[in-house]
Design a protein around this motif. Structure first.
Motif, PDB file in Angstrom:
ATOM      1  N   THR A 478       0.521  -0.733   0.341  1.00 51.78           N
ATOM      2  CA  THR A 478      -0.220  -0.292   0.065  1.00 51.78           C
ATOM      3  C   THR A 478       0.798   1.254   0.148  1.00 51.78           C
ATOM      4  OG1 THR A 478      -1.344  -0.723   1.231  1.00 51.78           O
ATOM      5  CG2 THR A 478      -1.935   1.244   1.572  1.00 51.78           C
ATOM      6  N   LEU A 479       1.481   1.532   0.911  1.00 49.90           N
ATOM      7  CA  LEU A 479       2.513   2.809   0.454  1.00 49.90           C
ATOM      8  C   LEU A 479       3.166   2.572  -0.357  1.00 49.90           C
ATOM      9  CD1 LEU A 479       4.199   1.784   4.535  1.00 49.90           C
ATOM     10  CD2 LEU A 479       1.997   4.116   4.016  1.00 49.90           C
ATOM     11  N   THR A 480       3.679   1.166  -0.969  1.00 50.60           N
ATOM     12  CA  THR A 480       4.708   1.505  -2.433  1.00 50.60           C
ATOM     13  C   THR A 480       4.042   2.391  -3.347  1.00 50.60           C
ATOM     14  OG1 THR A 480       6.414  -0.385  -1.154  1.00 50.60           O
ATOM     15  CG2 THR A 480       5.812   0.198  -4.170  1.00 50.60           C
ATOM     16  N   LEU A 481       2.597   1.715  -3.508  1.00 52.21           N
ATOM     17  CA  LEU A 481       1.476   2.232  -4.742  1.00 52.21           C
ATOM     18  C   LEU A 481       1.310   3.849  -4.762  1.00 52.21           C
ATOM     19  CD1 LEU A 481      -0.790  -0.495  -4.939  1.00 52.21           C
ATOM     20  CD2 LEU A 481       1.469  -0.091  -6.635  1.00 52.21           C
ATOM     21  N   ALA A 482       1.386   3.331  -2.961  1.00 52.25           N
ATOM     22  CA  ALA A 482       0.602   5.522  -3.085  1.00 52.25           C
ATOM     23  C   ALA A 482       1.688   6.606  -3.125  1.00 52.25           C
ATOM     24  CB  ALA A 482       0.144   5.377  -0.750  1.00 52.25           C
ATOM     25  N   GLN A 483       2.715   6.187  -2.601  1.00 51.13           N
ATOM     26  CA  GLN A 483       3.929   6.882  -3.505  1.00 51.13           C
ATOM     27  C   GLN A 483       4.464   7.311  -4.914  1.00 51.13           C
ATOM     28  OE1 GLN A 483       5.996   8.609  -1.150  1.00 51.13           O
ATOM     29  NE2 GLN A 483       6.671   9.766  -3.614  1.00 51.13           N
ATOM     30  N   LEU A 515      10.343  -2.214  -2.412  1.00 52.55           N
ATOM     31  CA  LEU A 515       9.116  -2.862  -3.166  1.00 52.55           C
ATOM     32  C   LEU A 515       9.590  -1.408  -4.164  1.00 52.55           C
ATOM     33  CD1 LEU A 515       7.119  -4.291  -1.426  1.00 52.55           C
ATOM     34  CD2 LEU A 515       8.319  -5.279  -3.447  1.00 52.55           C
ATOM     35  N   LEU A 516       9.635  -0.330  -3.774  1.00 50.64           N
ATOM     36  CA  LEU A 516       9.872   1.239  -3.936  1.00 50.64           C
ATOM     37  C   LEU A 516       9.958   1.099  -5.497  1.00 50.64           C
ATOM     38  CD1 LEU A 516       7.636   3.570  -4.620  1.00 50.64           C
ATOM     39  CD2 LEU A 516       9.326   3.897  -2.395  1.00 50.64           C
ATOM     40  N   PRO A 518      12.523   0.255  -7.330  1.00 47.32           N
ATOM     41  CA  PRO A 518      12.786  -0.568  -8.833  1.00 47.32           C
ATOM     42  C   PRO A 518      12.100  -0.042  -9.899  1.00 47.32           C
ATOM     43  CG  PRO A 518      13.581  -2.400  -7.221  1.00 47.32           C
ATOM     44  CD  PRO A 518      12.685  -1.143  -6.833  1.00 47.32           C
ATOM     45  N   LEU A 519      10.783   0.869  -8.757  1.00 47.52           N
ATOM     46  CA  LEU A 519       9.630   1.419  -9.074  1.00 47.52           C
ATOM     47  C   LEU A 519       9.735   3.096  -9.950  1.00 47.52           C
ATOM     48  CD1 LEU A 519       6.513  -0.770  -7.981  1.00 47.52           C
ATOM     49  CD2 LEU A 519       7.499  -1.081 -10.410  1.00 47.52           C
ATOM     50  N   ARG A 520      10.447   3.435  -8.881  1.00 47.28           N
ATOM     51  CA  ARG A 520      11.117   4.947  -8.444  1.00 47.28           C
ATOM     52  C   ARG A 520      12.509   4.763  -8.543  1.00 47.28           C
ATOM     53  NH1 ARG A 520       7.110   9.207  -7.505  1.00 47.28           N
ATOM     54  NH2 ARG A 520       9.152  10.051  -6.592  1.00 47.28           N
ATOM     55  N   PRO A 521      13.025   4.922  -9.442  1.00 43.59           N
ATOM     56  CA  PRO A 521      14.799   4.995  -9.515  1.00 43.59           C
ATOM     57  C   PRO A 521      15.064   6.326  -8.769  1.00 43.59           C
ATOM     58  CG  PRO A 521      13.993   3.629 -11.644  1.00 43.59           C
ATOM     59  CD  PRO A 521      13.031   5.022 -11.193  1.00 43.59           C
ATOM     60  N   ASP A 522      14.012   7.292  -8.741  1.00 46.90           N
ATOM     61  CA  ASP A 522      14.885   8.681  -8.337  1.00 46.90           C
ATOM     62  C   ASP A 522      14.611   8.818  -6.904  1.00 46.90           C
ATOM     63  OD1 ASP A 522      12.079   8.044  -9.127  1.00 46.90           O
ATOM     64  OD2 ASP A 522      12.233  10.326  -8.370  1.00 46.90           O
ATOM     65  N   LEU A 523      14.387   7.577  -6.647  1.00 43.70           N
ATOM     66  CA  LEU A 523      14.437   7.524  -5.592  1.00 43.70           C
ATOM     67  C   LEU A 523      15.391   6.690  -4.230  1.00 43.70           C
ATOM     68  CD1 LEU A 523      10.628   7.423  -3.972  1.00 43.70           C
ATOM     69  CD2 LEU A 523      11.591   9.575  -4.498  1.00 43.70           C
ATOM     70  N   VAL A 524      16.387   6.334  -4.844  1.00 43.04           N
ATOM     71  CA  VAL A 524      17.110   5.108  -4.618  1.00 43.04           C
ATOM     72  C   VAL A 524      17.996   5.249  -4.007  1.00 43.04           C
ATOM     73  CG1 VAL A 524      19.606   4.318  -5.492  1.00 43.04           C
ATOM     74  CG2 VAL A 524      17.827   3.627  -6.268  1.00 43.04           C
ATOM     75  N   ALA A 525      18.775   6.892  -3.294  1.00 45.13           N
ATOM     76  CA  ALA A 525      19.577   7.713  -2.866  1.00 45.13           C
ATOM     77  C   ALA A 525      18.420   7.407  -1.115  1.00 45.13           C
ATOM     78  CB  ALA A 525      19.902   9.108  -3.350  1.00 45.13           C
ATOM     79  N   ALA A 527      16.182   6.138   0.293  1.00 39.30           N
ATOM     80  CA  ALA A 527      16.108   4.903   0.185  1.00 39.30           C
ATOM     81  C   ALA A 527      17.118   4.416   0.830  1.00 39.30           C
ATOM     82  CB  ALA A 527      15.594   3.726  -0.677  1.00 39.30           C
ATOM     83  N   LEU A 528      18.691   4.382   0.352  1.00 38.85           N
ATOM     84  CA  LEU A 528      19.716   3.786   1.289  1.00 38.85           C
ATOM     85  C   LEU A 528      19.746   4.440   2.414  1.00 38.85           C
ATOM     86  CD1 LEU A 528      21.878   1.481   0.436  1.00 38.85           C
ATOM     87  CD2 LEU A 528      22.944   3.497  -0.406  1.00 38.85           C
ATOM     88  N   SER A 529      19.585   5.732   2.276  1.00 34.27           N
ATOM     89  CA  SER A 529      20.124   6.562   2.993  1.00 34.27           C
ATOM     90  C   SER A 529      19.499   5.927   4.523  1.00 34.27           C
ATOM     91  CB  SER A 529      19.689   8.192   3.325  1.00 34.27           C
ATOM     92  OG  SER A 529      20.721   8.452   2.489  1.00 34.27           O
ATOM     93  N   ALA A 530      17.611   5.943   4.008  1.00 38.69           N
ATOM     94  CA  ALA A 530      16.971   5.545   5.546  1.00 38.69           C
ATOM     95  C   ALA A 530      17.638   3.934   5.740  1.00 38.69           C
ATOM     96  CB  ALA A 530      15.327   5.082   5.300  1.00 38.69           C
TER      97      ALA A 530
END
Length: 742
Positions: A478-483, A515-516, A518-525, A527-530
């Motif tokens: 749910t949170l993945t799709l909401a983003q 999950l998120l 690979p669908l939103r590559p711009d969020l890699v940085a 995500a890794l920080s978190a």
């Protein structure tokens, strides 16, 4: 039929205790299925989610929105694992093709609007003979493909079957003229590679042919640079369609009509929708009925229709339940929408008449009648199952925006219906069918976009803190799709939950990041920080640590951002916290130990080894992992995976020949790699494969006998081997810069 009284709330709805509810072994086994869970999420997410997510741009994976694409998918929820095989045809298979009638092409040519993008694509096709046209769903890319070939003046245009595999593409190009392969499904197990397009180009030169392949915007174009398709302006499409139906002197008057101005003012419309609207405008005769038909088009009409459906006292509870269920299961089998609508109807009855036992009529209106009342349609489509494709009667709203508008109106416009809707969605989340659970998550994501605090309080948080595995995965989905829908503050919520005091919220956020990205590559940085922030605490249980590793490894499945991700992992190697360094190495090793299509080894062989920074960073990670006692065994296992792939693929063998010398800096490095190659056996336990001897010769160029390795005279000289030449690519005309790659 009388429905028994409501059962007490399931125990997975309300737990809040901190104690870990399952054994470590069970949790670790489930965590390792993150890749399969990611494939399942994409396979069963409805099209209205990906179509709304501009950052994704279409259905993402092979255009297969409502079934598993190619390869293998797994149902990993509810404490079990089910393997579903959906194999593709052999590369040598012959697929059907046929010539598109000339009159159809001529008719399309009279209404087609050329744009600058079309002109650029035409020039590239004329020069290269093969063109991949990528665009979002329903943007007219298939019509553009036909016109690209038609305007070339080819003697005939042949339509190839969409079942044609990329590997078998060149074998189908035997006739002169134009060829079009529309909506080619791509996936991790079925990518389209540059080498396949080059082979097709060579074949087209032999027969004097041209080929246009249309695909959804997809990450599974490996080395192939598509031409991005953008549809023409709505006003231009509308005028072109009207020009063939009405006199020229009537056009200005028709375009000045209030419903027409309103239609054009609401932004871009899909060309097919504009064509349907043009038919209504052309039929306009000044009557009220004709004006009403024009006004029926557009978002305002959809919103008004949804409000009328829900507020009309003449529409029964069962009909309203069916409308809501159809919104959740749009573009899915009709039987799902009908079956689960009755369950929602039970919840509505209990809410409205708690003193009466709920009743569901055993028989009712025919499917066609119910769909007509809902302004929906149905048709037979193939639905993927573990046994193969099965024909199913699929239902969908005529207006593609209806599901989102209807669900938002229920949630925000009729708050008294929330208790029933919440109870129903919780029931769907516990269903044994993956598509049902995923649709529950997708619907809740839409509700979160409309009212995040309520969705989190009533649904998402309860799933996230559940002792059961399934609800937590539903929360992550749910949170993945909401983003993806750009719901507010989701990224901040996930970041906070990564370090939350409750272990289950941490688990949910960690899985959601995997999950998120690979669908939103711009969020890699971020995500890794978190994820690194959670690892920094150093107090994770073995199950949570494994979840962190798996989610971090999934970040390396993002093709366009892998170089950036490798750089970030190298940066973490210099972190002052041992647990963060361990996370970076463990995630890298797990990402390497993967031989699926588009795995890290595929990317390195086709792209990474030709990029100086990426090749340097990957070699640094390999050397560190091999030399770290805690990761040496896992790194050697991953290296064996790469060597076995090199046995099957020439590009991987070349990549390893380039990589291995860069891993030898000390004599210990040399002895470790030589020992591993000397003792390597085939996957079936057979003798050492020839590729191992070939790689031993790379490590020991001074000796002809690979069984007698020699220590390197100057290990530092081996750290920077000569870079192989990248395979030649055909010259291409200059193209505008793609901002998405900046």
């Amino acid at each position: 039929m009388t429905v028994p009284p409501s059962a007490p709330p399931a125990p997975d709805d309300v737990p809040r205790q901190e104690a870990h509810p399952v054994t470590e072994d069970e949790e670790q086994e489930r965590t390792r299925e993150a890749r399969a869970a990611q494939r399942e999420l994409v396979a069963h997410t409805p099209g209205f989610i990906f179509n709304e997510a501009a950052s994704v741009g279409g259905s993402l994976v092979g255009g297969a929105q409502h079934g598993v694409s190619g390869g293998v998918a797994r149902d990993v929820f509810m404490g079990r694992t089910e393997i579903h095989h959906h194999g593709t045809a052999a590369a040598t298979a012959t697929y059907a093709s046929g010539e598109i009638p000339r009159r159809r092409l001529d008719a399309l040519a009279t209404v087609f609007v050329e744009t600058q993008a079309f002109t650029a694509a035409s020039a590239r096709l004329r020069e290269e003979r093969v063109l991949v046209l990528a665009g979002a769903h329903a943007t007219g890319r298939n019509a553009a493909a036909l016109m690209l070939l038609h305007r070339l003046g080819v003697p005939a245009v042949h339509a190839l079957s969409s079942e044609t595999s990329p590997a078998a593409l060149s074998a189908q190009l035997t006739a002169p003229g134009g060829h079009v392969l529309r909506d080619l499904p791509l996936s991790r197990n079925r990518p389209l590679r540059e080498a396949q397009l080059l082979a097709a180009r060579d074949q087209l030169k032999k027969v004097d042919g041209y080929l246009v392949v249309t695909v959804e915007n997809s990450p599974f174009l490996l080395g192939a640079t598509p031409t991005l398709w953008e549809p023409p302006e709505t006003a231009a499409v509308l005028r072109a369609h009207l020009a063939g139906r009405r006199r020229a002197e009537d056009l200005d008057g028709l375009l000045s009509l209030a419903p027409v101005r309103d239609f054009l003012s609401r932004g871009a419309h899909h060309p097919a929708e504009t064509a349907r609207f043009a038919a209504e405008v052309a039929a306009y005769d000044g009557s009220e009925q004709a004006a009403a038909r024009l006004a029926d088009f557009g978002q305002a009409a959809v919103a008004q229709q949804c409000r009328e459906w829900l507020s009309d006292p003449e529409t029964g509870l069962r009909d309203k339940a069916f409308l809501i269920s159809l919104a959740v299961f749009d573009q899915a089998p009709y039987v799902l929408a009908a079956e689960l609508a009755d369950k929602l109807y039970v919840h509505f009855q209990r809410l409205q008449h708690p003193e009466q036992p709920p009743e569901i009529p055993v028989f009712g209106l025919a499917a066609e009648t119910r769909l007509e009342r809902a302004r929906a349609e149905g048709e037979m489509r193939d639905e993927a199952t573990e046994w193969g494709a099965v024909p199913q009667f699929t239902a969908y709203f005529r207006k593609e925006t209806t599901p989102r508008v209807l669900l938002t109106e229920v949630w925000t416009g009729h708050p008294s219906a929330r208790p029933a809707l919440v109870a129903w969605l919780k029931e769907l989340a516990r269903d044994g069918r993956p598509v049902v659970r995923t649709r529950a998550a997708a619907a809740t994501a839409l509700l979160a976009h409309a009212d995040l605090p309520s969705a989190v309080a009533l649904l998402i948080d309860g799933w996230a803190v559940s002792k059961s595995f399934g609800p937590r995965v539903t929360a992550a989905n749910t949170l993945t799709l909401a983003q993806l829908l750009d719901a507010p503050v989701i990224l901040r919520l996930l970041t906070q939950w990564c370090t939350d005091a409750h272990w289950a919220r941490r688990w949910t956020a960690i899985r959601a990041f995997g999950l998120l990205t690979p669908l939103r590559p711009d969020l890699v940085a971020p995500a890794l920080s978190a994820l690194a922030a959670r690892a920094r605490a150093g107090d994770s249980s073995p199950a949570e640590a494994d979840n962190l590793i798996e989610s971090t490894a999934l970040l390396l499945s993002v093709g366009v951002r892998r170089g950036e991700m490798l750089s970030e992992l190298v940066r973490l190697l210099h972190h002052d916290t041992a647990s963060v360094r361990a996370l970076a190495l463990a995630a890298f090793v797990r990402a390497c130990d993967n031989d699926e299509e588009d795995a890290l080894v595929d990317w390195y062989a086709t792209t990474g080894m030709y990029e100086t920074d990426s090749a340097r960073d990957l070699a640094a990670l390999w050397r560190t992992a091999l030399g770290d006692r805690a990761h040496t065994r896992g790194a050697l296992t991953a290296l064996r995976t790469w060597v076995h792939m090199a046995e099957r693929r020439a590009d991987t063998a070349q990549a390893l020949e380039f990589l291995l010398p860069a891993l030898v800096v000390t004599a210990d490095d040399h002895r470790r790699l030589s020992h591993e190659l000397l003792n390597l056996r085939a996957p079936d336990g057979g003798p050492r494969p020839p590729i191992a001897d070939r790689l031993l010769c790379v490590l020991n160029p001074s000796t002809a006998d690979p069984a007698v390795p020699a220590d390197p005279a100057d290990p530092a000289d081996r750290a920077h081997p000569a870079r192989p030449a990248r395979p030649a690519r055909p010259a291409r005309p200059a193209r505008p810069a793609d901002p998405s790659r900046s």
